[in-house]
Design a protein around this motif. Structure first.
Motif, PDB file in Angstrom:
ATOM      1  N   VAL A 101      34.658 -48.600  73.019  1.00  0.00           N
ATOM      2  CA  VAL A 101      35.229 -49.947  72.946  1.00  0.00           C
ATOM      3  C   VAL A 101      34.742 -50.612  71.666  1.00  0.00           C
ATOM      4  O   VAL A 101      33.548 -50.620  71.367  1.00  0.00           O
ATOM      5  CB  VAL A 101      34.814 -50.795  74.176  1.00  0.00           C
ATOM      6  N   LEU A 102      35.700 -51.150  70.914  1.00  0.00           N
ATOM      7  CA  LEU A 102      35.362 -51.810  69.656  1.00  0.00           C
ATOM      8  C   LEU A 102      35.160 -53.292  69.915  1.00  0.00           C
ATOM      9  O   LEU A 102      35.903 -53.903  70.685  1.00  0.00           O
ATOM     10  CB  LEU A 102      36.483 -51.599  68.648  1.00  0.00           C
ATOM     11  N   HIS A 103      34.145 -53.875  69.282  1.00  0.00           N
ATOM     12  CA  HIS A 103      33.812 -55.262  69.566  1.00  0.00           C
ATOM     13  C   HIS A 103      33.980 -56.208  68.385  1.00  0.00           C
ATOM     14  O   HIS A 103      34.078 -57.406  68.554  1.00  0.00           O
ATOM     15  CB  HIS A 103      32.369 -55.344  70.091  1.00  0.00           C
ATOM     16  N   ASP A 104      34.026 -55.655  67.195  1.00  0.00           N
ATOM     17  CA  ASP A 104      34.089 -56.522  66.026  1.00  0.00           C
ATOM     18  C   ASP A 104      35.528 -56.938  65.735  1.00  0.00           C
ATOM     19  O   ASP A 104      36.380 -56.084  65.440  1.00  0.00           O
ATOM     20  CB  ASP A 104      33.512 -55.780  64.813  1.00  0.00           C
ATOM     21  N   PRO A 105      35.822 -58.229  65.813  1.00  0.00           N
ATOM     22  CA  PRO A 105      37.207 -58.695  65.632  1.00  0.00           C
ATOM     23  C   PRO A 105      37.824 -58.243  64.316  1.00  0.00           C
ATOM     24  O   PRO A 105      38.994 -57.840  64.271  1.00  0.00           O
ATOM     25  CB  PRO A 105      37.067 -60.223  65.688  1.00  0.00           C
ATOM     26  N   THR A 106      37.077 -58.276  63.255  1.00  0.00           N
ATOM     27  CA  THR A 106      37.627 -57.901  61.953  1.00  0.00           C
ATOM     28  C   THR A 106      37.987 -56.419  61.927  1.00  0.00           C
ATOM     29  O   THR A 106      39.071 -56.024  61.460  1.00  0.00           O
ATOM     30  CB  THR A 106      36.609 -58.204  60.831  1.00  0.00           C
ATOM     31  N   ALA A 107      37.083 -55.596  62.443  1.00  0.00           N
ATOM     32  CA  ALA A 107      37.340 -54.160  62.481  1.00  0.00           C
ATOM     33  C   ALA A 107      38.546 -53.851  63.376  1.00  0.00           C
ATOM     34  O   ALA A 107      39.416 -53.044  63.030  1.00  0.00           O
ATOM     35  CB  ALA A 107      36.100 -53.418  62.987  1.00  0.00           C
ATOM     36  N   VAL A 108      38.600 -54.525  64.528  1.00  0.00           N
ATOM     37  CA  VAL A 108      39.720 -54.311  65.450  1.00  0.00           C
ATOM     38  C   VAL A 108      41.031 -54.696  64.776  1.00  0.00           C
ATOM     39  O   VAL A 108      42.023 -53.947  64.816  1.00  0.00           O
ATOM     40  CB  VAL A 108      39.507 -55.135  66.747  1.00  0.00           C
ATOM     41  N   ALA A 109      41.041 -55.855  64.152  1.00  0.00           N
ATOM     42  CA  ALA A 109      42.269 -56.329  63.517  1.00  0.00           C
ATOM     43  C   ALA A 109      42.714 -55.374  62.418  1.00  0.00           C
ATOM     44  O   ALA A 109      43.904 -55.064  62.276  1.00  0.00           O
ATOM     45  CB  ALA A 109      42.049 -57.734  62.958  1.00  0.00           C
ATOM     46  N   GLY A 110      41.754 -54.878  61.645  1.00  0.00           N
ATOM     47  CA  GLY A 110      42.087 -53.952  60.566  1.00  0.00           C
ATOM     48  C   GLY A 110      42.662 -52.652  61.096  1.00  0.00           C
ATOM     49  O   GLY A 110      43.645 -52.119  60.554  1.00  0.00           O
ATOM     50  N   ARG A 111      42.096 -52.160  62.150  1.00  0.00           N
ATOM     51  CA  ARG A 111      42.572 -50.920  62.736  1.00  0.00           C
ATOM     52  C   ARG A 111      43.965 -51.094  63.330  1.00  0.00           C
ATOM     53  O   ARG A 111      44.834 -50.223  63.218  1.00  0.00           O
ATOM     54  CB  ARG A 111      41.591 -50.461  63.817  1.00  0.00           C
ATOM     55  N   VAL A 112      44.209 -52.214  63.999  1.00  0.00           N
ATOM     56  CA  VAL A 112      45.538 -52.484  64.557  1.00  0.00           C
ATOM     57  C   VAL A 112      46.569 -52.530  63.433  1.00  0.00           C
ATOM     58  O   VAL A 112      47.655 -51.936  63.530  1.00  0.00           O
ATOM     59  CB  VAL A 112      45.542 -53.811  65.354  1.00  0.00           C
ATOM     60  N   LEU A 113      46.225 -53.227  62.364  1.00  0.00           N
ATOM     61  CA  LEU A 113      47.140 -53.323  61.221  1.00  0.00           C
ATOM     62  C   LEU A 113      47.474 -51.928  60.682  1.00  0.00           C
ATOM     63  O   LEU A 113      48.641 -51.599  60.431  1.00  0.00           O
ATOM     64  CB  LEU A 113      46.513 -54.182  60.110  1.00  0.00           C
ATOM     65  N   GLN A 114      46.444 -51.101  60.565  1.00  0.00           N
ATOM     66  CA  GLN A 114      46.654 -49.743  60.058  1.00  0.00           C
ATOM     67  C   GLN A 114      47.618 -48.958  60.959  1.00  0.00           C
ATOM     68  O   GLN A 114      48.553 -48.312  60.486  1.00  0.00           O
ATOM     69  CB  GLN A 114      45.304 -49.012  59.986  1.00  0.00           C
ATOM     70  N   MET A 115      47.391 -49.039  62.267  1.00  0.00           N
ATOM     71  CA  MET A 115      48.244 -48.270  63.186  1.00  0.00           C
ATOM     72  C   MET A 115      49.690 -48.763  63.151  1.00  0.00           C
ATOM     73  O   MET A 115      50.627 -47.988  63.285  1.00  0.00           O
ATOM     74  CB  MET A 115      47.660 -48.312  64.609  1.00  0.00           C
ATOM     75  N   ILE A 116      49.869 -50.069  62.948  1.00  0.00           N
ATOM     76  CA  ILE A 116      51.233 -50.588  62.872  1.00  0.00           C
ATOM     77  C   ILE A 116      51.876 -50.167  61.554  1.00  0.00           C
ATOM     78  O   ILE A 116      53.033 -49.728  61.516  1.00  0.00           O
ATOM     79  CB  ILE A 116      51.226 -52.124  63.017  1.00  0.00           C
ATOM     80  N   GLN A 117      51.142 -50.293  60.470  1.00  0.00           N
ATOM     81  CA  GLN A 117      51.715 -49.942  59.165  1.00  0.00           C
ATOM     82  C   GLN A 117      52.031 -48.455  59.078  1.00  0.00           C
ATOM     83  O   GLN A 117      53.028 -48.063  58.484  1.00  0.00           O
ATOM     84  CB  GLN A 117      50.743 -50.360  58.050  1.00  0.00           C
ATOM     85  N   GLU A 118      51.162 -47.650  59.693  1.00  0.00           N
ATOM     86  CA  GLU A 118      51.399 -46.200  59.654  1.00  0.00           C
ATOM     87  C   GLU A 118      52.282 -45.735  60.805  1.00  0.00           C
ATOM     88  O   GLU A 118      52.707 -44.578  60.832  1.00  0.00           O
ATOM     89  CB  GLU A 118      50.054 -45.451  59.704  1.00  0.00           C
ATOM     90  N   GLN A 119      52.538 -46.645  61.767  1.00  0.00           N
ATOM     91  CA  GLN A 119      53.264 -46.276  62.986  1.00  0.00           C
ATOM     92  C   GLN A 119      52.684 -44.984  63.560  1.00  0.00           C
ATOM     93  O   GLN A 119      53.376 -43.986  63.787  1.00  0.00           O
ATOM     94  CB  GLN A 119      54.775 -46.136  62.715  1.00  0.00           C
ATOM     95  N   ALA A 120      51.406 -45.067  63.820  1.00  0.00           N
ATOM     96  CA  ALA A 120      50.688 -43.908  64.357  1.00  0.00           C
ATOM     97  C   ALA A 120      49.397 -44.359  65.026  1.00  0.00           C
ATOM     98  O   ALA A 120      48.791 -45.352  64.619  1.00  0.00           O
ATOM     99  CB  ALA A 120      50.357 -42.917  63.245  1.00  0.00           C
ATOM    100  N   ILE A 121      49.030 -43.624  66.060  1.00  0.00           N
ATOM    101  CA  ILE A 121      47.684 -43.774  66.597  1.00  0.00           C
ATOM    102  C   ILE A 121      46.750 -43.067  65.630  1.00  0.00           C
ATOM    103  O   ILE A 121      47.050 -41.957  65.167  1.00  0.00           O
ATOM    104  CB  ILE A 121      47.596 -43.126  68.005  1.00  0.00           C
ATOM    105  N   VAL A 122      45.645 -43.722  65.307  1.00  0.00           N
ATOM    106  CA  VAL A 122      44.641 -43.099  64.450  1.00  0.00           C
ATOM    107  C   VAL A 122      43.427 -42.798  65.329  1.00  0.00           C
ATOM    108  O   VAL A 122      42.796 -43.708  65.853  1.00  0.00           O
ATOM    109  CB  VAL A 122      44.243 -44.034  63.289  1.00  0.00           C
ATOM    110  N   SER A 123      43.124 -41.511  65.460  1.00  0.00           N
ATOM    111  CA  SER A 123      42.041 -41.119  66.374  1.00  0.00           C
ATOM    112  C   SER A 123      40.667 -41.290  65.725  1.00  0.00           C
ATOM    113  O   SER A 123      40.558 -41.599  64.531  1.00  0.00           O
ATOM    114  CB  SER A 123      42.229 -39.667  66.813  1.00  0.00           C
ATOM    115  N   VAL A 124      39.641 -41.065  66.533  1.00  0.00           N
ATOM    116  CA  VAL A 124      38.262 -41.199  66.027  1.00  0.00           C
ATOM    117  C   VAL A 124      37.949 -40.218  64.897  1.00  0.00           C
ATOM    118  O   VAL A 124      37.065 -40.462  64.079  1.00  0.00           O
ATOM    119  CB  VAL A 124      37.217 -41.012  67.167  1.00  0.00           C
ATOM    120  N   THR A 125      38.699 -39.123  64.849  1.00  0.00           N
ATOM    121  CA  THR A 125      38.444 -38.156  63.773  1.00  0.00           C
ATOM    122  C   THR A 125      39.373 -38.401  62.590  1.00  0.00           C
ATOM    123  O   THR A 125      39.345 -37.682  61.605  1.00  0.00           O
ATOM    124  CB  THR A 125      38.664 -36.712  64.258  1.00  0.00           C
TER     125      THR A 125
END
Lengths: 255, 255, 255, 255
Positions: free
Chosen positions: A186-210
């Motif tokens: 579970v991610l807790h940092d709002p900035t990190a979460v927001a950045g990751r969400v943006l990435q997944m939307i822009q790439e239209q892909a789930i980005v895994s831990v690896t």
């Protein structure tokens, strides 16, 4: 580019409150409303529908197992497909009537807790969910987790699908969520979460831990409403997306 | 002349059964279906809707207080009009979805137990009931006990009313039921019950214990489904009416 | 030789009745009383305790999962050992107080439905059950199914055990019950059932469907109280045992 | 001089929390523990018993109506004295077992919400409460509101009584609480509340809004645990009493 932000709301019950629904309803574009089986009660449902209508937030039924004490999170075995269908239809209908009562309408369905978790890997249960929606109102959107039995059952039933990603959960390479027992699940940092969400939307892909990419159409982002810092995280996600020129709007209300 | 026969059905809950629904559905023309708050559960509701559809029996929501242990018969005070509206809308919607799921539809609403008893003499509660029905679907019939606040509230709301008499209960001169604490309050002889029902329909009046006539339109006759001998009594009423050339049919399906 | 006959009683809930408790209490020597979580309610529990006391029938707590709709028969996962302990202690205490209120006392505990089924094969859950009993009253008998985790946990906890066999269920060679999905899993003929029970008591062994003997001490025989013909079967078992000079008496009241 | 401070605790249910029990348990000397009917669940009850034991806080059963949705605050009519007795005995026993499980023990009973409110003015209900306590354990203290049917029933039953005053509620001249609908019914200023409590203890009298004195033995002071500022108010009361040389200790543990 456009995406919906959804959150589970209306989870208060009687004298007990949960989450800050009013604040979340100013951020999200879709509310998944608890229907009285795992949380929520008729008056809470009505209030949630009214608040959502006032803010132009789309509402969906969020059916769960009949288990208030366990908040619908405990897997309850031994329920037939027919029972699951009835369980879902009941809760969906209850919310539809409540929405109509206040001039709003239900436009989607998203399964809650153990009902969702079990249906993700149990094709019969997923099909029962899809069948219930189709039998009550085939025009509803079915919010599904990509790469699961839910998605397959929804497609097979010919329902309109809204594929969701989780804002604050890490993904394994196969698209499943990292177990909460593992560090970093579970991610807790709002900035990190927001950045990751943006990435997944822009790439239209789930980005895994690896770092693996699993391509999909991202229709909606699930933002938890009942954790500490939920509102702050929701606002961070929203503002980050807007700053990146991603439109925020319900999948049920095409621009 | 034409009249409807209604009975409270679908009152089983989980592993517990109540009444002989299958037998009653072969006799009555309207079923008031318990909606899960005082009796019934999603699967029972669905089965009841299916059985009713097969037999051409009209179905209505039979909302009650949220009190399984008390079977909705205990007056629960301290509920606002707004809460009553939500309570009724919830249950009505749940049954509507179940009915739609099996190709049937809800055409009336009749309050159960303490909710009905309280609303008969409490104008605010009666109005909350009528408002809930109107807000969810203004085309529904509202089954009311004549000469009560229920009837007045239904009229004021502009709802279609179905006025009912009780097959097996004695009436006081003011149209209220004789208290169950008094001797003769409940009639047990099928022949006597059937004869009295026929008289009230033919005279279009409640006939009290003293013989007083209270004129009204008799739209439907309530036949209890969960007492000993319920089916026999129902059959006696039905055959007596048919023998007297009274048509039997749901108020919601004009001949 | 001496054996106890036990039956699950007090399973009515509110307006719904189940089984013919009064008749069964004239046949059995131990009553397993539902404690309000899967069946039963405070008033039913009290009445059952009173009826048992009058007839000299021993009473035990029959705790189950918190699942009225599923009658405690649905496996509910995701409950910790600590939660199971609290669940059992709660129900046991509730029945103890009810028994004391009417001058009776609880002398045993037997798990119900899915709680029992799961604990038979889950050592942690079995231990949680045994721990709860020991923590509330270590002098209570623990009714267990032989050759299961229940028996092992009861022994490890140092509890007094009462080993039970089922009157009307067929056994596999490993001592487990034949699945209800297989033909012959449930025996229906009272004479055959009584004869088989007598044989198992005389041989002090479970006799499987293939004729294999699994030696054990038979302390008590479970006779179902809620099936059709339950009372007749109970009487057949009792009279057959008495005719064979087997004493009938509760394990908690040594002769 | 010596007085007890009591608070209603253990009112969380499943995933929903209520109040700050840990903080309150550091201030009060008696905890009234919800027993699962209006709030609380087995695990919450157990945790509350453990926390109370660690801090040397006495515990009592806080039975309420079977109404989670209404938090036991809604008057439920139509319950016989016999049903009330069973309802109270059940909850009391459940908590006794939980307390014993963790090495603590129940020493008092205080009715919750509508059960208390109704019994204050209904002699039969008050007697049912007292009878239940007496039948389960006649050594328990019965916490009563002075000048009510509760007090009379407790005296008539020969129970040990603990008479309580409310820290934050204004009193009418007849000793009843000022209706919450009137201004000034609930006091919010910790300093004012603490001063008033001190006065009532020093004068051993209820002091009404008009200044009238109603003499009584003040055994315990009820401090609400679930309102905003509850902990601050509780601390203010405690420190004010200590500063005035009033000993703080449970009525069930004489100094």
């Amino acid at each position: 580019m456009r995406v919906d932000l959804n959150s589970d709301l209306g989870e208060s019950f009687g004298a007990w409150t949960m989450g800050d629904d009013v604040a979340m309803l100013d951020v999200v574009t879709s509310a998944n409303v608890a229907c009285g089986f795992h949380g929520g009660d008729p008056s809470t449902m009505r209030t949630t529908c009214e608040l959502a209508k006032t803010r132009g937030v789309a509402i969906g039924a969020h059916p769960g197992f009949y288990d208030l004490q366990g908040f619908g999170r405990r897997p309850i075995l031994g329920q037939s497909a027919r029972e699951i269908e009835a369980l879902v239809a009941y809760q969906l209908g209850a919310l539809q009537a409540m929405a109509i009562s206040v001039g709003h309408r239900v436009t989607h369905v998203k399964a809650h807790g153990a009902l969702s978790n079990m249906a993700c890997i149990d094709g019969d249960m997923a099909q029962a969910l899809a069948n219930a929606i189709k039998a009550v109102d085939p025009s509803l959107y079915f919010v599904v987790i990509p790469l699961t039995e839910l998605e397959q059952a929804g497609e097979a039933a010919g329902l309109k699908l809204a594929r969701e990603i989780y804002a604050d959960r890490a993904y394994e390479d196969d698209g499943t969520l990292v177990s909460r027992k593992k560090p970093g699940a579970v991610l807790h940092d709002p900035t990190a979460v927001a950045g990751r969400v943006l990435q997944m939307i822009q790439e239209q892909a789930i980005v895994s831990v690896t770092g693996k990419r699993l391509p999909l159409t991202v229709d909606t982002v699930c933002i938890h409403g009942d954790s500490v810092g939920a509102v702050a995280m929701a606002k961070a996600v929203r503002s980050t997306l807007i700053a990146a020129n991603i439109q925020i709007g319900s999948f049920s209300k095409p621009a």
